[in-house]
Design a protein around this motif. Structure first.
Motif, PDB file in Angstrom:
ATOM      1  N   GLN A   1       0.713  -0.992  -0.309  1.00  0.00           N
ATOM      2  CA  GLN A   1       0.020  -0.001  -0.067  1.00  0.00           C
ATOM      3  C   GLN A   1       0.950   1.323  -0.385  1.00  0.00           C
ATOM      4  OE1 GLN A   1      -2.510  -0.784   3.581  1.00  0.00           O
ATOM      5  NE2 GLN A   1      -4.337  -1.705   2.341  1.00  0.00           N
ATOM      6  N   GLY A   2       1.975   0.586   1.206  1.00  0.00           N
ATOM      7  CA  GLY A   2       2.371   1.993   0.875  1.00  0.00           C
ATOM      8  C   GLY A   2       3.009   2.054  -0.816  1.00  0.00           C
ATOM      9  N   ILE A   3       4.307   1.699  -1.568  1.00  0.00           N
ATOM     10  CA  ILE A   3       4.489   1.968  -2.677  1.00  0.00           C
ATOM     11  C   ILE A   3       3.029   2.325  -3.598  1.00  0.00           C
ATOM     12  CG2 ILE A   3       5.509   0.709  -5.131  1.00  0.00           C
ATOM     13  CD1 ILE A   3       6.312  -1.472  -3.139  1.00  0.00           C
ATOM     14  N   ALA A   4       1.710   2.022  -3.619  1.00  0.00           N
ATOM     15  CA  ALA A   4       1.089   2.061  -4.288  1.00  0.00           C
ATOM     16  C   ALA A   4       1.157   3.793  -4.061  1.00  0.00           C
ATOM     17  CB  ALA A   4      -0.204   1.889  -4.277  1.00  0.00           C
ATOM     18  N   ARG A   5       0.534   4.093  -2.583  1.00  0.00           N
ATOM     19  CA  ARG A   5       0.451   5.478  -2.430  1.00  0.00           C
ATOM     20  C   ARG A   5       1.145   6.608  -2.818  1.00  0.00           C
ATOM     21  NH1 ARG A   5      -0.730   3.343   2.500  1.00  0.00           N
ATOM     22  NH2 ARG A   5       1.137   4.040   3.727  1.00  0.00           N
ATOM     23  N   GLN A   6       2.776   6.191  -2.667  1.00  0.00           N
ATOM     24  CA  GLN A   6       3.725   7.100  -3.960  1.00  0.00           C
ATOM     25  C   GLN A   6       3.094   7.560  -5.244  1.00  0.00           C
ATOM     26  OE1 GLN A   6       7.239   5.488  -3.327  1.00  0.00           O
ATOM     27  NE2 GLN A   6       7.286   4.673  -1.127  1.00  0.00           N
TER      28      GLN A   6
ATOM     29  N   TYR B   1      -0.086  11.978  -2.657  1.00  0.00           N
ATOM     30  CA  TYR B   1       1.778  11.962  -2.656  1.00  0.00           C
ATOM     31  C   TYR B   1       2.462  12.810  -2.888  1.00  0.00           C
ATOM     32  CZ  TYR B   1       5.794   9.887  -1.616  1.00  0.00           C
ATOM     33  OH  TYR B   1       6.896   9.951  -1.125  1.00  0.00           O
ATOM     34  N   ARG B   2       1.991  13.404  -4.393  1.00  0.00           N
ATOM     35  CA  ARG B   2       2.497  13.982  -4.889  1.00  0.00           C
ATOM     36  C   ARG B   2       2.396  15.193  -5.071  1.00  0.00           C
ATOM     37  NH1 ARG B   2       0.491  10.295  -9.331  1.00  0.00           N
ATOM     38  NH2 ARG B   2      -1.031  12.521  -9.698  1.00  0.00           N
ATOM     39  N   LYS B   3       1.353  16.114  -4.489  1.00  0.00           N
ATOM     40  CA  LYS B   3       0.787  16.957  -3.705  1.00  0.00           C
ATOM     41  C   LYS B   3       1.854  17.717  -2.329  1.00  0.00           C
ATOM     42  CE  LYS B   3      -3.645  18.287  -3.108  1.00  0.00           C
ATOM     43  NZ  LYS B   3      -4.623  18.112  -2.766  1.00  0.00           N
ATOM     44  N   MET B   4       2.175  16.347  -2.478  1.00  0.00           N
ATOM     45  CA  MET B   4       3.689  16.817  -0.499  1.00  0.00           C
ATOM     46  C   MET B   4       4.467  17.930  -1.137  1.00  0.00           C
ATOM     47  SD  MET B   4       1.710  16.284   1.731  1.00  0.00           S
ATOM     48  CE  MET B   4       3.288  16.045   3.030  1.00  0.00           C
ATOM     49  N   ALA B   5       4.086  18.951  -2.192  1.00  0.00           N
ATOM     50  CA  ALA B   5       5.182  20.033  -2.917  1.00  0.00           C
ATOM     51  C   ALA B   5       5.871  20.768  -2.019  1.00  0.00           C
ATOM     52  CB  ALA B   5       5.291  19.855  -3.913  1.00  0.00           C
TER      53      ALA B   5
ATOM     54  N   LEU C   1       2.244   7.799  11.843  1.00  0.00           N
ATOM     55  CA  LEU C   1       1.385   8.824  11.109  1.00  0.00           C
ATOM     56  C   LEU C   1       1.600   9.071  10.007  1.00  0.00           C
ATOM     57  CD1 LEU C   1       0.922  10.890  15.062  1.00  0.00           C
ATOM     58  CD2 LEU C   1      -0.019   8.895  13.657  1.00  0.00           C
ATOM     59  N   GLN C   2       2.451   9.179   8.892  1.00  0.00           N
ATOM     60  CA  GLN C   2       3.013   8.822   8.138  1.00  0.00           C
ATOM     61  C   GLN C   2       2.657  11.211   8.173  1.00  0.00           C
ATOM     62  OE1 GLN C   2      -0.157   7.817   4.954  1.00  0.00           O
ATOM     63  NE2 GLN C   2       0.311   5.804   6.083  1.00  0.00           N
ATOM     64  N   VAL C   3       3.895  11.526   8.770  1.00  0.00           N
ATOM     65  CA  VAL C   3       3.633  12.870   9.328  1.00  0.00           C
ATOM     66  C   VAL C   3       5.301  13.166   8.514  1.00  0.00           C
ATOM     67  CG1 VAL C   3       4.387  15.045  10.602  1.00  0.00           C
ATOM     68  CG2 VAL C   3       2.311  13.343  11.132  1.00  0.00           C
ATOM     69  N   SER C   4       5.016  14.368   7.728  1.00  0.00           N
ATOM     70  CA  SER C   4       6.727  15.064   6.608  1.00  0.00           C
ATOM     71  C   SER C   4       6.518  16.229   8.340  1.00  0.00           C
ATOM     72  CB  SER C   4       6.901  15.471   5.733  1.00  0.00           C
ATOM     73  OG  SER C   4       6.114  14.317   5.085  1.00  0.00           O
ATOM     74  N   PHE C   5       7.842  16.212   7.935  1.00  0.00           N
ATOM     75  CA  PHE C   5       9.453  17.793   9.112  1.00  0.00           C
ATOM     76  C   PHE C   5       9.701  18.563   8.325  1.00  0.00           C
ATOM     77  CE2 PHE C   5       7.415  14.470  12.043  1.00  0.00           C
ATOM     78  CZ  PHE C   5       7.329  15.757  13.022  1.00  0.00           C
ATOM     79  N   LEU C   6       9.464  20.151   8.700  1.00  0.00           N
ATOM     80  CA  LEU C   6      10.117  21.228   8.259  1.00  0.00           C
ATOM     81  C   LEU C   6      10.558  21.634   9.417  1.00  0.00           C
ATOM     82  CD1 LEU C   6       8.195  23.044   5.516  1.00  0.00           C
ATOM     83  CD2 LEU C   6      10.749  21.983   5.130  1.00  0.00           C
ATOM     84  N   VAL C   7      12.029  21.646   9.950  1.00  0.00           N
ATOM     85  CA  VAL C   7      12.566  21.817  11.184  1.00  0.00           C
ATOM     86  C   VAL C   7      14.112  23.016  11.250  1.00  0.00           C
ATOM     87  CG1 VAL C   7      13.881  20.861  13.596  1.00  0.00           C
ATOM     88  CG2 VAL C   7      12.628  19.506  11.740  1.00  0.00           C
ATOM     89  N   ILE C   8      13.181  23.891  11.410  1.00  0.00           N
ATOM     90  CA  ILE C   8      14.268  25.246  11.367  1.00  0.00           C
ATOM     91  C   ILE C   8      15.532  24.717  12.286  1.00  0.00           C
ATOM     92  CG2 ILE C   8      15.149  27.124  11.460  1.00  0.00           C
ATOM     93  CD1 ILE C   8      12.614  28.189  10.012  1.00  0.00           C
TER      94      ILE C   8
END
Length: 596
Positions: A325-330, A335-339, A504-511
C-alpha cells in the motif's frame, strides 16, 4: 542427523527426560502406565505425555484417571521425587525469586470437603448437560451447599481460605464464603496451583470457573478469575515462568477489552483465544460445550490453533500488505501534492517527505522561506501544523498576506487604496481565510510529543487527509525542561519526530541554527557539522539543507539579497547545490532560480 530425525528419535532433552523415567518408545503422544495411580489408591491407568515439539503443550503430561493434576516436566519431577536439577530447563534462581504469598487465618478445608459430598443428581445433570464430568469437578473440588455451587479457591499452600458460591441458574447471584482477604488479587485465582505445575509450559487463564471446568474436562491446565474486571488488578508477574499464556474470555466487548489490556501487560507470551465471527454475543466455553457436545474438543482445538500472540509486531501478511500500500500511495495524487512550491527544491528532494532540516545563520530568511513553503502547501489543501517560537502568528499572517496580495504592510493597513488595490487585497484575504482551515499555527511553548500527536490526529481528521506537514521554527527553541542539557533535549525531540514520521505518515520541516565558524562568523562551507547543538541531525534527517548567503548577494538594498540552498546530506538524493533564492522585497517571499 537432521533436526527431524533427532526429534523423532526422542533425543531432544524433554523427550529423553520422560523416556528415561517412564520407558517406552518415543511418540508425539507417549502413552504408558501411570506411575502415580497405585500410590494414590487408584487402579492403574494411563499417563499421556505430549512430545510434539511444535505444540504449545510440548512436555505436558496428564493421568487419564486424574490421580494427580497434570503439568510439565518440573511438576513431574516433584511428583516422582526426581532431583529438579535433572529436569531440562531447571533454573534454581527462579525458585529463589518466585513470588511467595503469605497465608494466615483459619482454613475452610473441612467445609469444602463436606460440600463436595453433597452433590446431588440435579447437579450431576447440570454439569452433564455442559459436557463436564464428575471426575473433572472432583479434580477442582467443586461442591454444592444445597443451593449454590461452591468453587473453592485453594491456595498454593494446599489450603482453602475462601470459596465463591454461585447459583447454578443465575451467575449474577453469588457470594464469597470465608476469609475476605482471599477474595481479592493476588489470592482470587481459581486453581492457582496450576501455575507452578506449568512452569516452562503453557497455561490457560479463563473468565469464570465454569469455563475452566470445561477446559479441564478436555485435559488442559489453567486458572480462572471470577470476573473479567479482575484482570486489571492481576499481577502479570504471577505468570513470569509460563512460556505461553492463553487467555479465554466470554465473547463480549467488555471481556475482550479487559483481556487485551491484561495481554499488553503480560507481553509476547499472551495469546488471546478469539471467538469465531458467528459466535453469539456473551457466548462462553460452557455454552459452547453444551451446544457442541462431542464436537467440543474439536471446536476448542481449532480456536486454540488460531489464537494469535499479543505481539508488538504486525503479522507478516499485514506488514507486506502495508508495504504494498505504501508503494501504491507514492503514485497517488495526494502523495505527489506534498510539494514545496519551489520546483527546483522539489526536484532535488522529491517533495516534502520525511524529516527535512533547514539550517541558516541569523537573518538569512529561514522563517520567511519556510513560511512560504508552509502557506503554499496549505493553499494546496495539505494540512500544516506550524509550531512557531520566533515570530508570532500575527506577523506570520501579515507576511503571508503581503506575498499573496503583493502589497507591503503600509498598503495593507490602508486597505489597498491604490487603483485596483482594494480588489486584490480582498481576493488575497479570501485566499488566506480558506488556507487557515488547513494551516494551524501553534505558539504554545509547553508543547510535548504527546500533545503534538493529538494536534496531528485532530487536523488529519478535520481535513480528511492522509498526510500532514509539521513545521518547527525552530529546533533550538523547543521546550527541554526535562533535560539538563539542551543538546540532549534536541536529540530526544529528533527521536520523537522519527517515531511520529513513521507511525503517522507525517513530514517535518525543521529550522535549525548553525554553529559559528572561526572568528564568530557564519561563513563555513555548508556541511553536516555546521548544525548547532545536535550530532543526531545526521542520523535523523532524511534531508539536511543549509540556506547560505551568496557573497555577491549581500547588497546594500533588501532586493539585492540572495541565498543559495545546499543539500548537504540526504537518504535518497544526491547532495549538492539546490537553487538560488532572491528575496522579493518588500513582499516577504523568495523567488527561485537555477544556480549559476
Amino acid at each position: 542427523m537432521s533436526t527431524g530425525e533427532y526429534m523423532d528419535s526422542g533425543r531432544d532433552d524433554i523427550s529423553q527426560f520422560y523416556l528415561s523415567h517412564l520407558g517406552g518408545q518415543w511418540s508425539e503422544k507417549l502413552v504408558v502406565e501411570c506411575p502415580f495411580c497405585r500410590s494414590r489408591g487408584v487402579a492403574p491407568g494411563k499417563l499421556v505425555v505430549f512430545l510434539n515439539r511444535e505444540s504449545f503443550f510440548y512436555g505436558y503430561f496428564r493421568c487419564l484417571n486424574r490421580c494427580v493434576a497434570g503439568g510439565f516436566a518440573l511438576w513431574f519431577a516433584q511428583l516422582a521425587a526426581i532431583p529438579l536439577a535433572e529436569v531440562p530447563g531447571y533454573d534454581h534462581t527462579r525458585w529463589e525469586n518466585r513470588i511467595y504469598l503469605k497465608y494466615a487465618g483459619d482454613n475452610i478445608n473441612e467445609e469444602i470437603q463436606s460440600y463436595q459430598n453433597r452433590s446431588s443428581g440435579a447437579i450431576d445433570d447440570y454439569f452433564g448437560q455442559r459436557s463436564i464430568s464428575t471426575a473433572a469437578r472432583r479434580e477442582l473440588q467443586v461442591g454444592y451447599n444445597g443451593r449454590y455451587l461452591v468453587y473453592p479457591y485453594i491456595q498454593e499452600d494446599g489450603n482453602c481460605y475462601s470459596a465463591r458460591c454461585v447459583h447454578p441458574e443465575n451467575s449474577s447471584d453469588f457470594f464469597w464464603h470465608g476469609n475476605e482477604k482471599f477474595t481479592r488479587p493476588p489470592y482470587c485465582l481459581f486453581n492457582v496451583q496450576d501455575i507452578a505445575r506449568c512452569e516452562n509450559g503453557a497455561l490457560f487463564l479463563c473468565e469464570k470457573e465454569e469455563s475452566l471446568l470445561a477446559l479441564k474436562q478436555l485435559g488442559f491446565p489453567g486458572v480462572a478469575v471470577a470476573d473479567h474486571n479482575l484482570f486489571e488488578e492481576l499481577n502479570p508477574e504471577l505468570f513470569a515462568y509460563i512460556k505461553t499464556l492463553f487467555i479465554f474470555v466470554a465473547n463480549s466487548p467488555e471481556s475482550i477489552k479487559s483481556a487485551r489490556k491484561f495481554a499488553s501487560r503480560v507481553g509476547y507470551k499472551a495469546r488471546i483465544v478469539s471467538w469465531p465471527p458467528q459466535a453469539p454475543n456473551n457466548y462462553t466455553l460452557v455454552k459452547l460445550a453444551a451446544d457442541s457436545g462431542e464436537n467440543f474438543s474439536g471446536e476448542v482445538g481449532a480456536m486454540i490453533r488460531k489464537a494469535s500472540s499479543f505481539s508488538p509486531f504486525r503479522p507478516p501478511a499485514q506488514e507486506f500488505r502495508l508495504f504494498r500500500q505504501g508503494i501504491a500511495r507514492q503514485g497517488e495524487e495526494s502523495y505527489r501534492k506534498m510539494a514545496s512550491g519551489f520546483s527546483l527544491l522539489d526536484r532535488a528532494i522529491g517533495g516534502i517527505h520525511g524529516i527535512n532540516v533547514i539550517g541558516g545563520g541569523p537573518k538569512v530568511g529561514k522563517s520567511t522561506f519556510v513560511i512560504q513553503i508552509a502557506s503554499e502547501m496549505s493553499r494546496c489543501k495539505i494540512p500544516v501544523l506550524y509550531y512557531d517560537f520566533e515570530n508570532g502568528r500575527q506577523k506570520i499572517y501579515q507576511r503571508t498576506l503581503s506575498r499573496l496580495a503583493r502589497m507591503d504592510l503600509a498598503e495593507m493597513i490602508a486597505g489597498g487604496c491604490e487603483p485596483g488595490g482594494a480588489d486584490e487585497f480582498a481576493k488575497a484575504c479570501g485566499v488566506l481565510e480558506k488556507m487557515l482551515f488547513y494551516w494551524r499555527i501553534v505558539n504554545d511553548r509547553k508543547i510535548t510529543p504527546e500533545l503534538m500527536k493529538k494536534h496531528i490526529e485532530f487536523i488529519r481528521h478535520e481535513t480528511r487527509s492522509d498526510y500532514t506537514v509539521v513545521v518547527i521554527d525552530s529546533l533550538h527553541k523547543l521546550p527541554f525542561k526535562e533535560f539538563a542539557e539542551k543538546r540532549v533535549g534536541i536529540d530526544a525531540w529528533l527521536r520523537q519526530m522519527e517515531s511520529i514520521r513513521d507511525d503517522l505518515q507525517v513530514s517535518f520541516l525543521v529550522i535549525s541554527e548553525l554553529s559559528r565558524g572561526e572568528g564568530g562568523a557564519y561563513d563555513d562551507l555548508p556541511h553536516l557539522g555546521v548544525f548547532k547543538g545536535s550530532g543526531d541531525i545526521e542520523y535523523s534527517a532524511d534531508n539536511a539543507m543549509v540556506l547560505f548567503p551568496e557573497p555577491e548577494g549581500t547588497g546594500s538594498t533588501p532586493g539585492d539579497r540572495g541565498n543559495r540552498l545546499h543539500l548537504v546530506a540526504s537518504r535518497e538524493h544526491s547532495p549538492g547545490i539546490v537553487a538560488d533564492y532572491r528575496l522579493d522585497f518588500p513582499y516577504w517571499s523568495f523567488v527561485e532560480k537555477r544556480a549559476e
